[in-house]
Design a protein around this motif. Structure first.
Motif, PDB file in Angstrom:
ATOM      1  N   TYR A  88     -33.668 -14.152 -14.582  1.00 11.93           N
ATOM      2  CA  TYR A  88     -33.406 -15.089 -15.675  1.00 11.93           C
ATOM      3  C   TYR A  88     -32.439 -16.158 -15.196  1.00 11.93           C
ATOM      4  CZ  TYR A  88     -31.995 -17.014 -20.169  1.00 11.93           C
ATOM      5  OH  TYR A  88     -31.732 -17.868 -21.201  1.00 11.93           O
ATOM      6  N   ARG A  89     -32.744 -17.391 -15.507  1.00 12.29           N
ATOM      7  CA  ARG A  89     -31.922 -18.538 -15.153  1.00 12.29           C
ATOM      8  C   ARG A  89     -30.902 -18.767 -16.265  1.00 12.29           C
ATOM      9  NH1 ARG A  89     -33.089 -23.857 -12.672  1.00 12.29           N
ATOM     10  NH2 ARG A  89     -31.916 -25.451 -13.796  1.00 12.29           N
ATOM     11  N   LEU A  90     -29.620 -18.563 -15.952  1.00 11.32           N
ATOM     12  CA  LEU A  90     -28.570 -18.749 -16.949  1.00 11.32           C
ATOM     13  C   LEU A  90     -28.253 -20.232 -17.166  1.00 11.32           C
ATOM     14  CD1 LEU A  90     -26.162 -15.927 -15.739  1.00 11.32           C
ATOM     15  CD2 LEU A  90     -27.746 -15.830 -17.666  1.00 11.32           C
ATOM     16  N   ASN A  91     -28.184 -20.984 -16.073  1.00 11.67           N
ATOM     17  CA  ASN A  91     -27.985 -22.436 -16.148  1.00 11.67           C
ATOM     18  C   ASN A  91     -28.494 -23.039 -14.850  1.00 11.67           C
ATOM     19  OD1 ASN A  91     -25.859 -22.083 -14.238  1.00 11.67           O
ATOM     20  ND2 ASN A  91     -24.431 -21.651 -15.921  1.00 11.67           N
ATOM     21  N   ASP A  92     -28.008 -24.209 -14.484  1.00  6.94           N
ATOM     22  CA  ASP A  92     -28.547 -24.896 -13.315  1.00  6.94           C
ATOM     23  C   ASP A  92     -28.344 -24.119 -12.020  1.00  6.94           C
ATOM     24  OD1 ASP A  92     -29.493 -26.973 -14.796  1.00  6.94           O
ATOM     25  OD2 ASP A  92     -27.737 -28.254 -14.485  1.00  6.94           O
ATOM     26  N   THR A  93     -27.311 -23.294 -11.936  1.00  2.00           N
ATOM     27  CA  THR A  93     -27.007 -22.629 -10.669  1.00  2.00           C
ATOM     28  C   THR A  93     -26.909 -21.114 -10.758  1.00  2.00           C
ATOM     29  OG1 THR A  93     -24.629 -22.953 -11.043  1.00  2.00           O
ATOM     30  CG2 THR A  93     -25.796 -24.648  -9.760  1.00  2.00           C
ATOM     31  N   TRP A  94     -26.640 -20.561 -11.938  1.00  2.00           N
ATOM     32  CA  TRP A  94     -26.438 -19.112 -12.060  1.00  2.00           C
ATOM     33  C   TRP A  94     -27.740 -18.407 -12.433  1.00  2.00           C
ATOM     34  CZ3 TRP A  94     -22.356 -16.137 -10.734  1.00  2.00           C
ATOM     35  CH2 TRP A  94     -21.142 -16.771 -10.499  1.00  2.00           C
ATOM     36  N   ARG A  95     -27.970 -17.265 -11.803  1.00  3.54           N
ATOM     37  CA  ARG A  95     -29.133 -16.424 -12.099  1.00  3.54           C
ATOM     38  C   ARG A  95     -28.667 -14.978 -12.252  1.00  3.54           C
ATOM     39  NH1 ARG A  95     -29.914 -21.039 -10.800  1.00  3.54           N
ATOM     40  NH2 ARG A  95     -31.489 -21.966  -9.435  1.00  3.54           N
ATOM     41  N   VAL A  96     -29.446 -14.208 -13.002  1.00  5.44           N
ATOM     42  CA  VAL A  96     -29.240 -12.773 -13.078  1.00  5.44           C
ATOM     43  C   VAL A  96     -30.605 -12.114 -12.916  1.00  5.44           C
ATOM     44  CG1 VAL A  96     -29.425 -12.681 -15.604  1.00  5.44           C
ATOM     45  CG2 VAL A  96     -28.252 -10.842 -14.367  1.00  5.44           C
ATOM     46  N   ALA A  97     -30.654 -11.053 -12.134  1.00 11.19           N
ATOM     47  CA  ALA A  97     -31.917 -10.376 -11.862  1.00 11.19           C
ATOM     48  C   ALA A  97     -31.722  -8.874 -11.959  1.00 11.19           C
ATOM     49  CB  ALA A  97     -32.448 -10.753 -10.480  1.00 11.19           C
ATOM     50  N   GLY A  98     -32.743  -8.204 -12.406  1.00 13.46           N
ATOM     51  CA  GLY A  98     -32.746  -6.745 -12.448  1.00 13.46           C
ATOM     52  C   GLY A  98     -34.048  -6.207 -11.900  1.00 13.46           C
ATOM     53  N   PHE A  99     -33.974  -5.053 -11.235  1.00 17.22           N
ATOM     54  CA  PHE A  99     -35.192  -4.437 -10.709  1.00 17.22           C
ATOM     55  C   PHE A  99     -35.175  -2.951 -11.035  1.00 17.22           C
ATOM     56  CE2 PHE A  99     -38.423  -2.955  -7.831  1.00 17.22           C
ATOM     57  CZ  PHE A  99     -39.309  -4.024  -7.774  1.00 17.22           C
ATOM     58  N   VAL A 100     -36.211  -2.503 -11.741  1.00 17.37           N
ATOM     59  CA  VAL A 100     -36.355  -1.105 -12.156  1.00 17.37           C
ATOM     60  C   VAL A 100     -37.381  -0.437 -11.246  1.00 17.37           C
ATOM     61  CG1 VAL A 100     -37.037   0.456 -14.011  1.00 17.37           C
ATOM     62  CG2 VAL A 100     -35.775  -1.641 -14.536  1.00 17.37           C
ATOM     63  N   ASP A 101     -37.028   0.720 -10.728  1.00 14.83           N
ATOM     64  CA  ASP A 101     -37.913   1.489  -9.846  1.00 14.83           C
ATOM     65  C   ASP A 101     -38.074   2.883 -10.439  1.00 14.83           C
ATOM     66  OD1 ASP A 101     -39.491   2.160  -7.736  1.00 14.83           O
ATOM     67  OD2 ASP A 101     -37.949   1.999  -6.191  1.00 14.83           O
ATOM     68  N   HIS A 102     -39.331   3.284 -10.709  1.00 13.89           N
ATOM     69  CA  HIS A 102     -39.594   4.607 -11.285  1.00 13.89           C
ATOM     70  C   HIS A 102     -40.600   5.344 -10.407  1.00 13.89           C
ATOM     71  CE1 HIS A 102     -40.370   7.840 -14.138  1.00 13.89           C
ATOM     72  NE2 HIS A 102     -41.657   7.629 -13.938  1.00 13.89           N
ATOM     73  N   TRP A 103     -40.249   6.579 -10.006  1.00  8.74           N
ATOM     74  CA  TRP A 103     -41.137   7.451  -9.242  1.00  8.74           C
ATOM     75  C   TRP A 103     -41.427   8.712 -10.048  1.00  8.74           C
ATOM     76  CZ3 TRP A 103     -40.120   7.908  -3.299  1.00  8.74           C
ATOM     77  CH2 TRP A 103     -39.996   6.625  -2.741  1.00  8.74           C
ATOM     78  N   ASP A 104     -42.672   9.132 -10.012  1.00  8.57           N
ATOM     79  CA  ASP A 104     -43.070  10.393 -10.625  1.00  8.57           C
ATOM     80  C   ASP A 104     -42.461  11.555  -9.845  1.00  8.57           C
ATOM     81  OD1 ASP A 104     -44.379  12.225 -12.234  1.00  8.57           O
ATOM     82  OD2 ASP A 104     -46.244  12.148 -11.070  1.00  8.57           O
ATOM     83  N   LYS A 105     -42.456  12.721 -10.457  1.00 11.59           N
ATOM     84  CA  LYS A 105     -41.970  13.924  -9.772  1.00 11.59           C
ATOM     85  C   LYS A 105     -42.820  14.196  -8.540  1.00 11.59           C
ATOM     86  CE  LYS A 105     -44.749  17.142 -12.529  1.00 11.59           C
ATOM     87  NZ  LYS A 105     -45.152  16.490 -13.773  1.00 11.59           N
ATOM     88  N   LEU A 140     -28.978  -4.404 -10.271  1.00  8.95           N
ATOM     89  CA  LEU A 140     -28.690  -5.715 -10.859  1.00  8.95           C
ATOM     90  C   LEU A 140     -28.129  -6.663  -9.804  1.00  8.95           C
ATOM     91  CD1 LEU A 140     -27.047  -5.089 -14.369  1.00  8.95           C
ATOM     92  CD2 LEU A 140     -29.344  -5.937 -13.873  1.00  8.95           C
ATOM     93  N   HIS A 141     -28.450  -7.949  -9.965  1.00 10.29           N
ATOM     94  CA  HIS A 141     -27.958  -8.977  -9.058  1.00 10.29           C
ATOM     95  C   HIS A 141     -27.553 -10.194  -9.892  1.00 10.29           C
ATOM     96  CE1 HIS A 141     -28.691 -12.058  -5.630  1.00 10.29           C
ATOM     97  NE2 HIS A 141     -27.499 -11.522  -5.508  1.00 10.29           N
ATOM     98  N   LEU A 142     -26.291 -10.572  -9.794  1.00 14.51           N
ATOM     99  CA  LEU A 142     -25.775 -11.777 -10.461  1.00 14.51           C
ATOM    100  C   LEU A 142     -25.276 -12.711  -9.369  1.00 14.51           C
ATOM    101  CD1 LEU A 142     -24.860 -13.323 -13.040  1.00 14.51           C
ATOM    102  CD2 LEU A 142     -22.668 -12.114 -12.822  1.00 14.51           C
ATOM    103  N   PHE A 143     -25.794 -13.952  -9.343  1.00 15.90           N
ATOM    104  CA  PHE A 143     -25.432 -14.832  -8.237  1.00 15.90           C
ATOM    105  C   PHE A 143     -25.498 -16.298  -8.655  1.00 15.90           C
ATOM    106  CE2 PHE A 143     -29.964 -14.557  -8.221  1.00 15.90           C
ATOM    107  CZ  PHE A 143     -30.477 -15.697  -7.617  1.00 15.90           C
ATOM    108  N   LYS A 144     -24.780 -17.094  -7.881  1.00 18.88           N
ATOM    109  CA  LYS A 144     -24.788 -18.542  -8.047  1.00 18.88           C
ATOM    110  C   LYS A 144     -25.385 -19.155  -6.796  1.00 18.88           C
ATOM    111  CE  LYS A 144     -21.935 -22.586  -9.078  1.00 18.88           C
ATOM    112  NZ  LYS A 144     -20.600 -23.080  -9.513  1.00 18.88           N
ATOM    113  N   GLN A 145     -26.307 -20.088  -6.988  1.00 20.66           N
ATOM    114  CA  GLN A 145     -27.015 -20.702  -5.877  1.00 20.66           C
ATOM    115  C   GLN A 145     -27.016 -22.219  -6.041  1.00 20.66           C
ATOM    116  OE1 GLN A 145     -30.993 -19.298  -5.447  1.00 20.66           O
ATOM    117  NE2 GLN A 145     -31.398 -20.446  -3.578  1.00 20.66           N
ATOM    118  N   THR A 146     -26.490 -22.893  -5.043  1.00 24.30           N
ATOM    119  CA  THR A 146     -26.528 -24.354  -5.016  1.00 24.30           C
ATOM    120  C   THR A 146     -27.278 -24.781  -3.761  1.00 24.30           C
ATOM    121  OG1 THR A 146     -24.481 -24.651  -3.768  1.00 24.30           O
ATOM    122  CG2 THR A 146     -24.279 -24.377  -6.152  1.00 24.30           C
TER     123      THR A 146
END
Length: 692
Positions: A598-615, A641-647
């Motif tokens: 998700y783009r928070l503004n012109d430079t900040w982003r937040v990302a999440g990644f969910v990983d699910h494995w069966d038994k 989770l990843h929160l970062f600023k990119q210019t």
């Protein structure tokens, strides 16, 4: 400990509240190249892993996943292990050093996956392994192309389950310095330099990584004889968790110098500690300090005589080392504790091992609709002699183990291959036919003809239906000749039939690109060592099979300030036959992957990644070590989770692994002890990079 957890919770709340920050307009999101995931670029992306030539991703033969630089930076993945976790049908079990596993439900030492760097093989010479550690930092990688299924027709041995091609950042005309710091002494630094002036181009990429990898949870786990080991050695092992150490160090160097059509380059990797927590010894914590390294040097020339012909000649020299320094143990009669053991230092070296290789490939463009690829691949390999240095009463003894196959140290290989492709087109529709064949002749195994064929039908430029058939092989390694009298062993084989449907579309202003594949793969010719009384020695029997039906899919999407991906795989069955016995494999039947940026503004982003494995179900030693039993390893779900600023010039951010501190395990696919491997607890790392 409490304040540590509260800090994480506070940071999590800040991240979640950050999502409700003011949004930028959809127009600015589309215009900002730092955020864009242009699907037009994905559809027009030229990939090379499927056909050893550049071709559009959508019309490429078979199932190809592409993990772009954009994906890597958005999700904050630090290395190739984390990148491959996003591919829905990769199988692995991380044991805190290198990454065993496979693809599409096949698992082991990763010898069925061919590892390439910029299209050049860097497979381990001793055991045919795709040796993936922390020697593939993400800062080294421009993109990763993963081909699913057998492809020995174009690539030769070890491409039985698929191919991973790591495209480095050499030649992309970026210069960058990156640093990363995290818990348990984790440090990483990387430098990238690219320079071009007229016909001259120079590129260098160098990285360094180190980590103690001594999480408190991991220290306690490795001395838990019920969960971790269940070994007959447990009663006499050093079970002091404070003695645990598993520090790893490695560095990599990629370099290339090109002038006009000539080029010279190298890929170098060196690692310390490749044991992880897999080996169980009496004094595990001070033993098995292993080192491995390889260097691949190459010299080549591109040739283009006219508009129809283009080709390449390349000579490469590959050198590999394996060194071990560990304690050997003598158990005196009546020993009741670790202090009663008699231990001496033992060193084991194999190498250096060398390979000289000559490859040439040519492409003839018959007309606008048809082309022909053909080539030659040959090499001479010399495996270094295994030598052990054993210290006893101050004396050092050098010897080669009697099981070492000295007569298999030198070998040659010659192979020729070709592939014909033709596209039939009418109106907006097209049908591409590709058919290829390789002849492979190699010492100590059978010669083979390896076919591959595919049909790609496109009703328009936005979708493709692909039908692929392929065969592949993996030749025996020098370890598989240990204690056997066979002069030759037949190669292990793999066959596949696959139906793929790929499509891009727009729904309610959301852009989608999808890959879906149904497949059947069958592996045969497993190696089983049997003591034969008739000959008074060991022989290797070729037996067994492993058949899998499966489905896999990946969906990428983008809308205004959002972008993400969803992946799923299901396989059935997941067992194999060895001789007359069937056993359970240590792979989950289904996996689910979900990532969101998700783009928070012109430079900040937040990302999440969910990983699910069966038994999973794994074979483990019983507590009394009198036999084995099948045990269940629970299903698990993690969130990173990843929160970062990119210019334009710099990027900095914070990455949280295992956000909810879920205790989860990978099963052991290589033996009955340890039972399973604990994965990382919640941890945090910071990263910063500057581009110029």
């Amino acid at each position: 400990m409490t304040s540590h957890v509260m800090n994480f919770r506070c940071l999590s709340i800040l991240v979640l509240f950050g999502i409700s920050s003011p949004q930028t307009s959809a127009k600015s999101a589309k215009e900002d190249p730092l955020f864009s995931l242009p699907f037009e670029e994905l559809l027009n992306l030229e990939v090379s892993v499927a056909a050893r030539k550049s071709e559009p991703w959508l019309s490429s033969s078979g199932t190809v996943y592409v993990v772009s630089r954009n994906d890597i930076e958005n999700y904050g993945w630090r290395d190739l292990k984390e990148i491959l976790a996003s591919v829905p049908n990769m199988d692995y079990f991380y044991q805190w050093s290198w990454l065993p596993g496979g693809q599409r439900g096949f698992t082991g030492n990763m010898s069925g996956t061919l590892m390439l760097i910029d299209g050049r093989e860097v497979q381990n010479l001793l055991a045919n392994e795709a040796f993936i550690m922390n020697n593939f930092p993400a800062s080294r990688i421009e993109r990763v192309e993963v081909l699913q299924g057998p492809n020995s027709t174009l690539y030769g041995g070890n491409a039985t389950q698929g191919v991973i091609n790591v495209i480095t950042r050499l030649g992309n005309m970026e210069n960058e310095i990156q640093v990363l710091a995290g818990e348990v002494g984790t440090k990483h630094a990387h430098a990238l330099f690219n320079y071009a002036q007229q016909d001259l181009a120079v590129s260098v990429s160098a990285s360094y990584f180190e980590s103690d990898q001594n999480y408190q949870e991991l220290k306690e786990f490795v001395v838990n004889t019920e969960q971790f080991s269940r070994s007959s050695k447990d009663k006499l092992r050093n079970l002091d968790s404070s003695a645990f150490r598993n520090n790893e160090k490695n560095y990599t160097i990629d370099g290339k110098l090109s002038y006009q059509d000539m080029y010279v380059g190298a890929n170098i990797s060196r690692a310390e500690n490749v044991s992880g927590i897999e080996a169980v010894a009496y004094d595990y914590f001070t033993g098995d300090d292993s080192r491995r390294g390889y260097a691949n040097y190459y010299l080549g020339k591109n040739v283009k005589p006219d508009a129809q012909w283009q080709g390449n000649f390349e000579v490469s020299y590959y050198r590999e080392y394996k060194e071990k320094d560990r304690l050997t143990t003598v158990v005196p009669d009546g020993a009741k504790q670790y202090q009663d053991l008699v231990q001496d230092n033992e060193r084991e070296d194999i190498g250096p091992s060398d390979r000289i290789r000559l490859t040439t490939q040519w492409q003839y463009q018959i007309d606008e609709t048809a082309d022909l690829i053909f080539g030659y691949d040959g090499w001479r390999t010399v495996i270094g002699r295994k030598v052990k240095y054993r210290e006893n009463d101050g004396k050092v003894t050098l010897f080669t183990p009697p099981e070492w196959a000295k007569d298999k140290e030198k070998s040659t290989k010659h192979a020729m291959y070709g592939q014909y492709s033709r596209t039939f087109q009418w109106d907006s529709k097209s049908l591409k036919l590709s058919a290829g064949l390789r002849y492979n002749r190699q010492d100590f195994t059978n010669s083979a003809y390896l076919p591959r064929a595919s049909l790609v039908y496109q009703s328009d430029e936005s979708q493709a239906i692909k039908l692929t058939y392929g065969e592949a092989f993996r030749p025996p390694t020098i370890f598989e000749f240990d204690l056997v009298v066979d002069d030759k062993l037949e190669s292990q084989t793999m066959g596949m039939t696959e139906l793929n449907y790929s499509k891009s579309f727009v729904f309610k202003d959301i852009k989608f690109a999808s890959i879906s594949a149904l497949y059947h793969m069958k592996a045969e010719n497993f190696y089983e060592k049997i003591l034969d009384p008739a000959i008074g020695g060991w022989r290797t029997e070729i037996t067994g099979e492993h058949s899998i039906y499966g489905i896999e899919t990946q969906l990428k999407f983008q809308a205004n300030n959002w972008q993400g991906q969803f992946g799923f795989r299901y396989i059935k069955p997941d067992d194999e036959r060895i001789g007359e016995h069937w056993q359970v494999l240590d792979v989950p039947k289904y996996k689910v992957k979900f990532g969101l940026v998700y783009r928070l503004n012109d430079t900040w982003r937040v990302a999440g990644f969910v990983d699910h494995w069966d038994k999973t179900y794994t074979e483990a030693n019983q507590l009394d070590t009198t036999g084995t039993q099948v045990e269940e390893v629970d299903a698990w779900t993690t969130l990173n989770l990843h929160l970062f600023k990119q210019t334009q010039h710099y990027v900095y951010g914070v990455y949280i692994e295992n956000m909810f501190n879920k205790e989860y395990f990978h099963s052991n696919g290589r033996g009955s002890s340890p039972v399973k491997y604990l994965q990382a607890p919640r941890n945090i790392r910071f990263q910063f990079s500057y581009r110029f």
